[in-house]
Enzyme design. Structure first.
Site, PDB file in Angstrom:
ATOM      1  N   LYS A  96       0.882  -1.039  -0.005  1.00 22.08           N
ATOM      2  CA  LYS A  96       0.215  -0.049   0.265  1.00 22.08           C
ATOM      3  C   LYS A  96       0.801   1.212   0.158  1.00 22.08           C
ATOM      4  CE  LYS A  96      -3.964   2.030   2.518  1.00 22.08           C
ATOM      5  NZ  LYS A  96      -3.285   3.444   2.790  1.00 22.08           N
ATOM      6  N   LYS A 150      -2.679  -2.299   8.053  1.00 23.38           N
ATOM      7  CA  LYS A 150      -1.820  -0.942   8.248  1.00 23.38           C
ATOM      8  C   LYS A 150      -0.611  -1.582   9.394  1.00 23.38           C
ATOM      9  CE  LYS A 150      -2.748   2.331   6.891  1.00 23.38           C
ATOM     10  NZ  LYS A 150      -3.721   3.588   7.251  1.00 23.38           N
TER      11      LYS A 150
END
Length: 663
Positions: free
Chosen positions: A114, A310
């Site tokens: 990401k 994350k």
């Protein structure tokens, strides 16, 4: 060269430049030297300038940045640019898989890093880039086409002529480019970007595309929003298809059948994130099949077929070996922790900034302690706390004199920073000179940071006063400095001698004194001699000045180094008198606040216009504000003006108020 010959040459050059750029920026496999590419590009630019009718939107010349005409018009997205649901644990990833398998029997997942950047849409018609826009709120973004064209890895013309395609990508600033930008900002005394993502966002929204081009942004494309004339069945297929069109697609994407394999890949990406030449903040897991995605659908906020994992900041303990003092661009003495090397986010670190004396005391940090360190935003190492005090731990004391020049340091009552205010301190010399010659100060054209660095390194300048003793013979010997460039630079140095006193005061880099405050000082005291005689109270009496600003000015001019510098500048013929005076008085007693982006005037131009007519330009809205001049994307200042009932006007209204006195 006549028009027909020019057309033929352009037709030869453009495909060559496109292919060279593709090989260099997308494939990372340059096929020609930079010199050869630049020579060909300049030939194209010369032809287009001679025959403007040959300039097309897909010309490689558009990558260097055109005129500052960006207005960031709103763009309604035909296909919503949504966001993904964030997950923070492997159990949440497994829960995502369980939900998917309630609808899909044997899902195939694609896992990809990401990228931490700015999401944009790129629209092509007949294979040519026609529009680029930011994500915005997902429904409406801003037109950034001119700036997007400066990103060399974005094809201006696709390798296949499609009727229409819209792709989504992530604009980012490579870590190498980020370091270069930060270094430049520090030298120019500009508040540096906090991280690569902020840097990318700030660079993409520059009004001047040339500034965007200088920031060396890049992009990874990861999704097709719309496609005419082709039918694709999976995410993998779409990535391969975009790659065949000439796009630089998201790297390291892999497919997996089991969620355990997915989690293992997330771990692998996390362990490798420090090796990427760009910043990532997670890993994305997507269902590969487009028909499976349709079956899964979406909630009101997120698609059900993807999640973004994350990564948490990595923390480690190490032994603090020493605390060193660095003298920064503003004379600030900054303590830096030196510790036993540790690996964080894939890189080895052994130093971290400790900010100031209060920070050290608050955390009770002593040399010899075991400390906890992490990377803030995965970029900058920071000391979080003390894990344990060492047996022979030694408390640290900040120095009383500058470690660079030996002058006594000082700390303002309302500041946490200890500073060296000696204007000739060697540690601040290079950055002080860069500021002194900048456009808003003495405006010496051709005297860029690279030239200044060479002059300083060769011992030709040890103070800003030395700029005025340079000889043409010394300048012409500098690397890449021909006779004409040297002559232009010497003329610019000579011209700067007549600059107004306000520019000189701003260029001296007095703590807490910006461009506007320097103008107020010049208007009030008229000459440098009068200012140097002024007391703190006399300086503080200026409207807009406070005790801290007044004390900074007074302290600066009491230094022996400052007095010597002023005498040398006087001897060189530098102007020490102010000629600032309003050209009109219809704005006398009026206070204006500027907010948002004005259609034709820059912030500095609008401020000058107001002040030239006797008005005051303030940075904050209050009940005393006469007018708020609002432009595009006006923010909290506009809201506050509306709450307080302050009159809001446009740039057009302001210009009408100026009437015949507009300058």
């Amino acid at each position: 060269m006549d028009l027909n010959a020019a057309k033929q040459r352009v037709a030869e050059i453009k495909p060559l430049l496109e292919e060279y750029a593709y090989q260099y920026y997308v494939m990372d496999n340059p096929t020609v030297s930079d010199f050869e590419y630049d020579k060909l590009l300049h030939e194209l630019i010369d032809i287009e300038q001679q025959y403007p009718e040959l300039l097309t939107p897909d010309s490689p010349s558009q990558r260097v940045g055109g005129k500052a005409l960006n207005t960031f018009e709103p763009v309604a997205h035909t296909v919503q640019m949504g966001s993904l649901q964030d997950v923070f644990s492997y159990e949440e990833v497994k829960e995502f898989d369980r939900r998917v398998r309630e609808t899909i029997s044997n899902p195939l997942y694609v896992v990809e890093p990401k990228i931490d950047g700015l999401s944009v849409s790129l629209e092509y018609q007949d294979g040519v880039l026609v529009r680029a826009s930011t994500r915005g709120d997902g429904f409406t973004g801003e037109d950034v086409t001119a700036n997007i064209k400066t990103i060399s890895s974005i094809p201006l013309r696709l390798k296949k002529q499609l009727a229409g395609i819209e792709v989504r990508g992530e604009v980012y600033m490579p870590l190498k480019s980020f370091e270069e930008v930060i270094k430049r900002q520090e030298m120019e005394k500009v508040t540096p970007f906090k991280n690569p993502r902020n840097a990318a966002a700030g660079s993409l929204r520059q009004k001047d595309p040339k500034i965007t081009a200088s920031r060396k942004l890049d992009i990874f494309v990861f999704n097709i929003q719309q496609l005419q004339g082709e039918i694709l069945s999976s995410h993998r297929q779409s990535l391969d298809y975009m790659k065949s069109l000439g796009f630089k697609v998201i790297p390291s994407y892999k497919c997996f059948k089991s969620i355990d394999e997915v989690i293992n890949e997330i771990k692998n990406i996390g362990q490798s994130r420090g090796t990427y030449p760009f910043d990532i903040d997670g890993a994305v897991v997507k269902v590969d099949s487009f028909s499976d995605r349709e079956s899964l659908g979406a909630t009101a906020k997120f698609p059900r077929w993807a999640v973004a994992f994350k990564y948490p900041p990595e923390e480690k303990t190490t032994k603090l070996l020493d605390i060193e003092i660095n003298v920064g661009r503003t004379g600030a003495l900054t303590p830096t922790a030196v510790f036993e090397p540790i690996t964080l986010a894939g890189t080895t670190v052994s130093r971290a900034v400790l900010h100031n004396e209060d920070f050290i005391k608050e955390k009770n940090i002593c040399i010899g302690d075991t400390i906890v360190v992490r990377k803030a935003g995965e970029i900058i190492p920071e000391v979080l706390s003390v894990a344990a005090h060492g047996e022979d731990a030694q408390p640290f004391q900040m120095p009383t004199h500058c470690p660079s020049c030996g002058e006594a340091v000082s700390r303002q009552p309302d500041e946490a920073v200890i500073r060296c205010v000696n204007p000739e301190c060697p540690a601040t010399l290079l950055k002080n000179i860069v500021h002194f010659v900048s456009r808003d100060a003495m405006d010496i054209e051709g005297m860029g940071p690279a030239v200044i660095e060479v002059l300083v390194n060769n011992g030709l300048i040890r103070s800003v006063a030395d700029l005025y003793t340079l000889s043409p013979q010394e300048v012409i010997k500098l690397e890449r400095m021909g006779e004409k460039s040297a002559a232009n630079l010497m003329n610019s140095i000579e011209k700067s001698k007549s600059a107004d006193l306000s520019r000189l005061l701003f260029g001296l880099g007095i703590r807490n004194i910006g461009q506007k405050a320097a103008q107020l000082l010049a208007k009030q005291f008229k000459t440098i001699d009068q200012l140097m005689k002024a007391s703190v109270d006399e300086i503080a009496s200026i409207e807009g000045f406070g005790e801290v600003m007044a004390q900074s000015v007074f302290s600066f001019f009491t230094l022996s180094g400052t007095k010597d510098l002023i005498e040398r500048l006087k001897a060189a013929g530098v102007n020490m008198v102010s000629t600032l005076a309003p050209t009109g008085n219809q704005f006398a007693g009026l206070t204006f606040v500027l907010t948002g982006t004005l259609p034709t005037l820059s912030r500095d131009e609008a401020t000058k216009l107001i002040e030239d007519l006797g008005g005051k330009a303030s940075s904050s809205v209050s009940k005393k504000t006469s007018y708020v001049v609002a432009g595009e994307a006006a923010g909290s200042k506009l809201t506050k003006a509306q709450e307080l009932g302050v009159t809001v006007i446009t740039e057009e209204d302001l210009l009408k108020m100026c009437g015949e006195n507009r300058v």
